[in-house]
Design a protein around this motif. Structure first.
Motif: not given
Ligand SMILES: Cc1cc2nc3c(=O)[nH]c(=O)nc-3n(C[C@H](O)[C@H](O)[C@H](O)COP(=O)(O)OP(=O)(O)OC[C@H]3O[C@@H](n4cnc5c(N)ncnc54)[C@H](O)[C@@H]3O)c2cc1C
Length: 509
Positions: A241-258
């Motif tokens: 979920e983005l700060a704008s409220g939009e949702r992006i469907e995904t199979d995998d998530v890679v977090i590169n943020a701290d």
């Protein structure tokens, strides 16, 4: 880049207006600045990343070896540190003759240490059971339990300034040489074994070039797009979920943020007992930095890299890490890339980068009031130590405080070198590259395994990409062994052919 090349549909979310993060850069009135990284170590790791996407680093970036690597200014005397062993021996002979004969023994023994530890940096540590692997058992003595990188330097060299010359690199990890584990003696070793490089136009040209390649491979880069929350259950993340409220469907998530900030902010539940919220909050972090970026209308007679040490470096470190206060007498790292690279500033000008190690924002320091004073103190010190007039030549002046690092880059407590690299937060005890839960969430970057610094964060990206490929049955080449010291490997050795995949990501050819 690594995943798109292997047929995955990748969307990259970046909260800022440009990608690159702490290896980013900016331009002001004709001056170009790196934000964070200024020296490239272990160039061979970067070359491998390009080879993994069927490219040659040399076709994309002009790499400039810097030798002498840097000048260490101790106040009353200074040392030019070279990665050419015979030049370095001559310099040691001039500076502290008894140190000369110790260089070869440092290089021999530390090479041995790195050869045991390097495979530990290339592997995944997501389960505690990995602690019983045979390779770890043989590597363990080289980690140097209960010894510091300064102890290691003292084992080879008796001169206190030379000891510092072979241990101050703990600063690259945001640690004091007196508490940074002995295993990190591999950092001064890699400098001496492979040298350090600059990239024409600034180190941030690396992330710019990777961005270009990624876009060419079809990665959808969405800038000014802040990820707010992961949606799913304990077992599986379904969407971001983005700060704008939009949702992006995904199979995998890679977090590169701290990773600490992200785990605390983006997941509703505890990841696991090992990484529960109270434990994440208790994990120790590195220090922070106060930065000045100065555009000067004069050519400064300073080397590309200079470290000006405080008279009592240990006392300074004790304040940064112990009492968490600002030291009266502090050290400075100054990068003057215009000394080597004419593209960084207009002719006859200099683009100067000045860094002081300071406590992270857990310290009780109000940076709104403290920053202007510190800026003046730094300029005083710089003018004195560099014997140069700086203030009358300032055309551009930008600064970054620990709170700026936290606010602009979402770095937990402005601890820009990530989680502290103490033994109890390394290898299997550091944040892993795959979460125990949800299992389709992967972590990369400075706070994760193997650690902070450009080569290691690239390694974290390679590990995460390999794990995702394994999950989807896609081939990913194993990492290469450590190359011999000195020259860089010819890039012709191995370039994988492009693979093609079906829309679902299954390997077709
Ligand atoms: C001052 C300084 C000097 C350094 N010098 C060197 C050096 O000379 N050599 C070296 O090898 N290493 C150096 N390092 C270390 C190196 O820069 C870092 O290890 C590396 O850049 C960290 O990369 P990262 O991917 O972990 O994080 P980052 O580079 O911070 O990347 C994370 C990205 O995620 C974005 N982001 C954060 N939260 C969100 C969100 N919620 N949604 C969307 N996007 C988000 C950020 O804006 C950022 O672009 C230095 C670091 C600093 C700070």
């Amino acid at each position: 880049m690594l995943l798109a090349y292997r047929g995955f549909a990748v969307t990259l979310l970046e909260k800022r207006s440009s990608v690159g993060g702490r290896t980013g850069g900016f331009r002001r009135d004709g001056y170009t600045f790196d934000v964070g990284s200024t020296l490239l170590m272990m160039r061979f790791v970067v070359e491998e990343m390009y080879e993994l996407v069927g490219r040659r680093l040399a076709d994309h970036l002009r790499i400039v070896p810097i030798d002498p690597m840097y000048r260490l200014d101790f106040g009353d005397r200074s040392l030019n540190v070279s990665s050419d062993a015979s030049r370095m021996e001559d310099e040691l002979q001039r500076f502290a003759p008894s140190s000369r004969r110790s260089l070869q023994s440092f290089l021999r023994s530390e090479r041995n240490r790195l050869s045991h530890l390097y495979p530990m940096l290339q592997r995944e540590w997501s389960g505690l059971r990995r602690l019983v692997s045979p390779s770890l058992v043989t590597a363990l003595p080289h980690v140097g339990l209960r010894r510091s990188i300064h102890d290691v330097a003292g084992q080879y060299f008796s001169d206190p300034d030379i000891q510092l010359a072979f241990s101050f690199q703990s600063a690259y990890l945001g640690m004091s040489p007196w508490s940074c584990p002995a295993g990190f003696a591999m950092v001064p070793y890699v400098e001496h074994a492979w040298g350090i490089d600059h990239i024409e136009g600034g180190i941030h040209q690396l992330t710019r070039s990777m961005e270009e390649i990624a876009m060419g491979l079809g990665v959808h880069i969405r800038r000014e797009c802040c990820a707010r929350r992961l949606i799913g259950d304990k077992r599986h993340c379904r969407a971001v979920e983005l700060a704008s409220g939009e949702r992006i469907e995904t199979d995998d998530v890679v977090i590169n943020a701290d990773a600490v900030a992200a785990l605390l902010g983006m997941l509703d539940d505890n990841v696991s007992l090992r990484f529960c919220r109270p434990r994440l909050r208790r994990m120790r972090e590195s220090c922070s930095t106060f930065m000045l970026y100065l555009g000067l209308d004069t050519r400064l007679a300073l080397d590309h890299h200079t470290f000006f040490f405080a008279a009592d470096y240990r006392a300074e470190m004790d304040r940064v890490f112990g009492s968490r206060t600002l030291a009266d007498d502090f050290s400075l790292y100054v990068c003057n890339p215009s000394a080597t690279d004419s593209t960084m500033a207009p002719p006859g000008h200099s683009a100067l980068y000045v860094l002081a190690l300071v406590p992270n924002t857990r310290a009780d320091i109000d940076w709104r009031t403290r920053a202007p004073q510190l800026r003046e103190q730094i300029l005083d010190r710089l003018e004195r130590r560099a014997s140069a007039s700086i203030r009358p030549h300032i055309q551009v002046s930008e600064q970054m405080t620990p709170t700026d690092w936290a606010d602009r880059y979402h770095v937990s407590h402005g601890a820009v070198f990530g989680l502290s690299h103490s033994i109890d937060q390394m290898l299997a005890f550091r944040l892993p590259n795959r979460l125990p839960a949800p299992r389709n969430v992967y972590l990369t970057g400075g706070s994760t395994s193997p650690g902070s610094g450009l080569p290691t964060i690239l390694e974290s990206a390679r590990i995460a990409a390999r794990l995702i490929c394994e999950r989807h049955g896609v081939f990913f080449p194993p990492p290469r062994p450590l190359p011999p010291p000195g020259g860089h490997r010819p890039q012709e050795v191995w370039v994988p052919g492009p693979a093609s995949f079906s829309a679902e990501g299954s390997h077709q050819a």
